[in-house]
Design a protein around this motif. Structure first.
Motif, mmCIF file in Angstrom:
data_model
loop_
_atom_site.group_PDB
_atom_site.id
_atom_site.type_symbol
_atom_site.label_atom_id
_atom_site.label_comp_id
_atom_site.label_asym_id
_atom_site.label_seq_id
_atom_site.Cartn_x
_atom_site.Cartn_y
_atom_site.Cartn_z
ATOM 1 N N THR A 27 1.088 -1.269 0.018
ATOM 2 C CA THR A 27 -0.414 0.289 -0.249
ATOM 3 C C THR A 27 0.981 1.193 0.309
ATOM 4 O O THR A 27 1.024 2.381 -0.645
ATOM 5 C CB THR A 27 -1.156 0.088 0.799
ATOM 6 O OG1 THR A 27 -1.330 -1.648 1.691
ATOM 7 C CG2 THR A 27 -1.892 1.389 0.932
ATOM 8 N N GLY A 31 1.035 3.651 -2.991
ATOM 9 C CA GLY A 31 0.631 5.290 -2.595
ATOM 10 C C GLY A 31 1.822 6.347 -2.823
ATOM 11 O O GLY A 31 1.607 7.340 -3.503
ATOM 12 N N TYR A 49 1.821 11.240 6.286
ATOM 13 C CA TYR A 49 0.182 10.748 6.469
ATOM 14 C C TYR A 49 0.697 9.524 7.363
ATOM 15 O O TYR A 49 -0.146 9.607 8.541
ATOM 16 C CB TYR A 49 -0.135 9.779 4.850
ATOM 17 C CG TYR A 49 -1.053 9.790 4.112
ATOM 18 C CD1 TYR A 49 -2.645 9.264 4.388
ATOM 19 C CD2 TYR A 49 -0.973 10.923 3.692
ATOM 20 C CE1 TYR A 49 -3.684 9.430 4.010
ATOM 21 C CE2 TYR A 49 -2.222 10.765 2.496
ATOM 22 C CZ TYR A 49 -3.472 10.626 3.218
ATOM 23 O OH TYR A 49 -4.590 10.778 2.916
ATOM 24 N N PHE A 50 1.860 8.621 7.578
ATOM 25 C CA PHE A 50 1.703 8.296 8.796
ATOM 26 C C PHE A 50 2.885 8.126 9.191
ATOM 27 O O PHE A 50 2.571 7.251 10.133
ATOM 28 C CB PHE A 50 2.350 6.479 7.786
ATOM 29 C CG PHE A 50 0.858 6.136 6.857
ATOM 30 C CD1 PHE A 50 -0.137 5.337 6.992
ATOM 31 C CD2 PHE A 50 1.291 6.434 5.149
ATOM 32 C CE1 PHE A 50 -0.662 5.396 6.032
ATOM 33 C CE2 PHE A 50 0.427 6.197 4.251
ATOM 34 C CZ PHE A 50 -0.364 5.277 4.869
ATOM 35 N N THR A 284 -15.891 0.713 7.476
ATOM 36 C CA THR A 284 -14.001 1.102 7.004
ATOM 37 C C THR A 284 -13.490 -0.303 8.414
ATOM 38 O O THR A 284 -13.126 -0.506 8.368
ATOM 39 C CB THR A 284 -12.795 2.476 8.172
ATOM 40 O OG1 THR A 284 -13.783 3.699 7.191
ATOM 41 C CG2 THR A 284 -12.244 2.070 8.202
ATOM 42 N N LEU A 306 -5.939 2.167 10.877
ATOM 43 C CA LEU A 306 -7.036 3.125 10.014
ATOM 44 C C LEU A 306 -6.985 4.283 10.456
ATOM 45 O O LEU A 306 -7.236 4.965 10.027
ATOM 46 C CB LEU A 306 -7.926 1.915 9.408
ATOM 47 C CG LEU A 306 -8.139 0.808 8.485
ATOM 48 C CD1 LEU A 306 -8.271 1.469 7.327
ATOM 49 C CD2 LEU A 306 -7.231 -0.145 8.251
ATOM 50 N N THR A 309 -4.419 6.254 9.178
ATOM 51 C CA THR A 309 -4.727 6.480 7.247
ATOM 52 C C THR A 309 -6.403 8.283 7.950
ATOM 53 O O THR A 309 -5.887 8.672 6.667
ATOM 54 C CB THR A 309 -5.582 5.858 6.875
ATOM 55 O OG1 THR A 309 -7.066 5.360 7.300
ATOM 56 C CG2 THR A 309 -4.606 4.927 6.730
ATOM 57 N N TYR A 310 -7.061 7.872 8.463
ATOM 58 C CA TYR A 310 -8.128 8.930 8.631
ATOM 59 C C TYR A 310 -7.205 10.510 9.822
ATOM 60 O O TYR A 310 -7.349 11.677 8.261
ATOM 61 C CB TYR A 310 -9.233 9.169 9.705
ATOM 62 C CG TYR A 310 -10.345 7.838 9.212
ATOM 63 C CD1 TYR A 310 -11.813 9.112 8.923
ATOM 64 C CD2 TYR A 310 -10.734 7.052 9.842
ATOM 65 C CE1 TYR A 310 -12.098 7.527 8.810
ATOM 66 C CE2 TYR A 310 -11.919 5.857 9.103
ATOM 67 C CZ TYR A 310 -12.259 6.770 8.599
ATOM 68 O OH TYR A 310 -13.828 5.879 8.214
ATOM 69 N N GLY A 313 -4.733 11.726 6.643
ATOM 70 C CA GLY A 313 -5.242 12.514 5.153
ATOM 71 C C GLY A 313 -5.275 13.999 5.554
ATOM 72 O O GLY A 313 -5.730 14.885 5.060
ATOM 73 N N ALA A 327 -7.443 9.456 1.552
ATOM 74 C CA ALA A 327 -7.532 8.314 3.013
ATOM 75 C C ALA A 327 -8.098 7.137 2.574
ATOM 76 O O ALA A 327 -7.959 5.987 2.599
ATOM 77 C CB ALA A 327 -7.833 9.438 3.795
ATOM 78 N N PHE A 330 -6.646 4.908 -0.020
ATOM 79 C CA PHE A 330 -6.167 4.246 0.879
ATOM 80 C C PHE A 330 -6.547 2.984 1.978
ATOM 81 O O PHE A 330 -6.636 2.223 1.418
ATOM 82 C CB PHE A 330 -4.902 5.181 1.753
ATOM 83 C CG PHE A 330 -3.962 5.040 1.241
ATOM 84 C CD1 PHE A 330 -2.943 5.275 0.708
ATOM 85 C CD2 PHE A 330 -4.039 7.122 1.084
ATOM 86 C CE1 PHE A 330 -1.730 5.678 0.288
ATOM 87 C CE2 PHE A 330 -2.455 7.650 -0.140
ATOM 88 C CZ PHE A 330 -1.403 6.813 0.521
ATOM 89 N N GLN A 331 -7.606 3.003 2.297
ATOM 90 C CA GLN A 331 -8.212 2.249 2.735
ATOM 91 C C GLN A 331 -8.821 0.878 1.933
ATOM 92 O O GLN A 331 -8.318 -0.299 2.350
ATOM 93 C CB GLN A 331 -9.673 2.823 4.068
ATOM 94 C CG GLN A 331 -8.685 3.590 4.934
ATOM 95 C CD GLN A 331 -9.743 4.537 5.450
ATOM 96 O OE1 GLN A 331 -11.275 4.428 5.428
ATOM 97 N NE2 GLN A 331 -9.954 5.528 6.829
#
Lengths: 361, 306
Positions: A27, A31, A49-50, A284, A306, A309-310, A313, A327, A330-331
């Motif tokens: 992912t 991404g 993002y992460f 989700t 997860l 990702t919210y 985003g 986002a 991505f999910q």
């Protein structure tokens, strides 16, 4: 070149452990490609993002707020999916839990004591269970496909909430804006560490539920029953298990937990009943359940991923101007890749040239 | 009379996307594959159709783009379920989640921009037939396609050798494989056909029904299409009847909302979803009927041994 699956004699426990990691890594790679394609620096974007949401205390609290409902719902869904009962209407059960639990502070605003919150939570769970019981009843009584009925009830619940928040349960002093009165402190789920951030006791519920169901699934007869009924209902019937009772168990459990998540969100994070109370948590959570390999403890880890990702985003939209809609992509991508990588657990993948693959498997 | 004609006309327009998506899914399910990604493929078709029409200025290119986008978007589902033998329920769900997310991203630039409507085509001569002329021969092009599609699928499934083969694969993929039929290849084609149909259905929404792009504009129609296939017990003409029934429910509740009566609009809006539940119950309670018609291999993954 042809792709060929060869069944492993035994499922690979190594792959069972690393396949979600492979999926997550893929992912990230896809991404990065998307970021390059839309002309954003991939390194900075992936960081936003992460990683960025993990660097500050307040955003860790935000992470917990978003992860809690996902974990609570996903734990229930994991059990339901393992038993082969496809509840995909958790979003609706979440909403119904929020509505039912909110009735107490809205209809009885004077009722404020130590019993207020426990009663709200009980009502929330009952609301989710009631909404989940409908597809279970229709499946056991009329043989109706539970996937379609549970999903249809999501739309009905959303419209029902919209009607309540604009009509019957609207704050009379709210200048005609939709939404109920704001809940008094006695009806608000307290924060765990108010000096540091807004994370509320929903996180405690999430961890408790995950550990409790992990115990049930791995250490009790009920957990065994769930697995047997999921893998082979016929074998289960010989063991004296009832598939109808299992359907009710799966839907009442997953519905009740979705309801718990709903009232926790309304009472802890929002503080009033609004016309929308969920950014799609119920859907989700399906991804969370699969990413966590349908294991309640796995759902805890997956829930945080997860939730990231919210938050990521939102962060990437502010810092780099990247649409927060990404986002969602991505999910979806993550679930897709998780399912693809799960194949590695049961099969070896071989690539053979041409059509003459005659060797014995 | 004019008024009744107009109402029937809108019912047919509302039914068309349901019919097209459901016919596509019917072929997929007849081949033994359950694709729960209809909603996702439909919303991708809607946004790609709208975007292509807006960029090129031609709604016809929009229709083409919707079909191609739906077919392409079904491929990842096909790859996972057919080549990697993943769980079809979970994979279909993930296709829907991915489609809804991706369409929001693609469509962001087009929110609020004026749409292009695919113009109706009146068939000269026939459109002047009293009563039914305007209903049957003064419609949008995708309506004609939907009728041709239904008839074509009936002919293909029940009158051709390839259709017989497809049904055989759906009923017993093991036997079909033993007879030397390429199960996986046939299923890929069926899945792509289903994707193309779902894409076209989405294109109808954004180019004919309400020519604009709104996020999540399919609003569960893909799921209703899935329910229609069960409701119709996998028979194309019954799918058509079901689609028109749902079109009538949708339009009926809209007209009731317009007239008022003091019924909450949310209750009326939920009628199509409640109706779906009710018809599913009515059809499934007859166990023999559903058991007899359900493709026997539906939803079961197939890994060819060699």
């Amino acid at each position: 070149m042809r792709l060929q699956l060869v069944r492993r004699p035994q499922h690979s426990s190594l792959m069972a452990a690393v396949s979600p990691l492979i999926a997550f890594a893929l992912t990230l790679i896809i991404g990065a490609i998307i970021f390059i394609a839309i002309g954003k620096p991939p390194g900075a974007a992936l960081y936003a993002y992460f990683v960025a949401p993990l660097t500050e205390m307040w955003s860790l609290h935000e992470l917990a707020i978003k992860a809690s409902p996902l974990i609570i719902i996903a734990v229930g869904l994991s059990v339901a999916y393992l038993s082969n009962n496809w509840n995909i209407g958790a979003e609706g059960q979440f909403i119904m839990g929020g509505i039912f639990g909110s009735l107490i502070p809205i209809v009885f605003p004077g009722f404020q004591n130590v019993l207020t919150l426990p009663l709200m939570i009980l009502f929330g769970i009952l609301g989710g269970m009631a909404w989940g019981a409908i597809p279970a009843f229709l499946k056991t009584r009329f043989n109706t496909n539970e996937i379609l009925t549970s999903l249809m009830l999501v739309y009905v619940a959303q419209l029902f909430l919209d009607w309540l928040a604009r009509g019957w349960l609207r704050d009379p002093q709210g200048y005609a804006f939709p939404g109920s009165i704001r809940f008094p402190p006695a009806a608000t789920l307290p924060e765990i560490a108010p000096s540091q951030g807004g994370a509320h006791y929903g996180l405690v519920f999430a961890l408790f539920v995950a550990v409790a169901l992990w115990f049930v699934m791995t250490r009790t007869l009920k957990g065994f029953e769930v697995r047997v009924m999921g893998a082979s209902p016929r074998a289960g019937r010989f063991a004296g298990f009832s598939s109808k009772r299992m359907t009710y168990f799966a839907f009442l459990l997953s519905g009740g937990l979705a309801g718990l998540a709903g009232i926790s969100e309304v009472s802890g994070a929002i503080g009033q009943l609004r016309e929308t109370i969920s950014p799609g948590y119920g859907f989700t959570a399906i991804i969370v359940a699969f990413l966590g390999r349908l294991n309640p403890l796995g759902a805890v880890v997956a829930g945080f991923v997860l939730a990231l990702t919210y938050l990521g985003g939102e962060a990437a939209q502010i810092s780099l101007g990247i649409s927060d809609k990404l986002a969602r992509v991505f999910q979806g991508l993550l679930l897709f890749l998780v399912l693809a990588c799960d194949t590695l657990i049961y099969y070896r993948v071989r690539f053979s040239a041409g059509r003459k693959a005659g060797e014995a498997a | 009379m004019e008024m009744a004609q107009n109402i029937i006309l809108t019912i047919m327009t509302a039914a068309t996307p349901l019919l097209i998506a459901a016919i596509g899914e019917l072929v997929v399910e007849r081949s033994g594959v359950l694709n729960l990604g209809v909603e996702g493929m439909m919303v991708i078709g809607a946004v790609c159709g709208f975007a292509a029409a807006a960029v090129t200025g031609s709604p016809w290119i929009g229709v083409l783009a919707a079909i191609v986008a739906g077919a392409l978007f079904s491929l990842p589902f096909g790859f996972l379920t057919l080549s990697l033998a993943t769980n079809q329920v979970a994979t279909g769900l993930s296709l829907t989640l991915l489609g809804v997310g991706l369409s929001g991203l693609i469509g962001e630039a087009f929110v609020g921009s004026a749409g292009l409507r695919l113009q109706s085509i009146a068939i000269p001569g026939l459109v002047d037939i009293p009563l039914v002329g305007r209903l049957l021969f003064g419609q949008d092009p995708i309506f004609y396609m939907s009728i041709a599609l239904t008839a074509g699928v009936v002919w293909f499934l029940f009158r051709t050798r390839a259709g017989l083969t497809l049904r055989a694969i759906g009923d017993s993929h093991g036997s079909a494989h033993a007879l030397g039929i390429s199960v996986i290849k046939a299923r890929y084609l069926a899945v792509m056909f289903g994707g193309a149909c779902a894409g076209l259905a989405g294109g109808h929404l954004s180019l004919v029904y309400t020519p604009q792009w709104v996020e999540n504009m399919t609003a569960g129609r893909g799921w209703i299409a899935l329910a229609l296939v069960v409701f119709a017990s996998w028979r194309p003409w019954r799918v058509m009847a079901g689609a028109y029934l749902f079109g009538a429910v949708t339009i009926g509740q809209l007209h009731t909302q317009a007239l008022g009566f003091g019924i909450p609009s949310q209750l009326l809006s939920s009628l199509p979803y409640l109706a779906t539940v009710v018809v599913l119950v009515l059809i499934s309670r007859n166990r023999r009927l559903t058991m007899m018609n359900t493709p026997a291999s539906l939803g079961r993954p197939f890994v060819p041994d060699r």
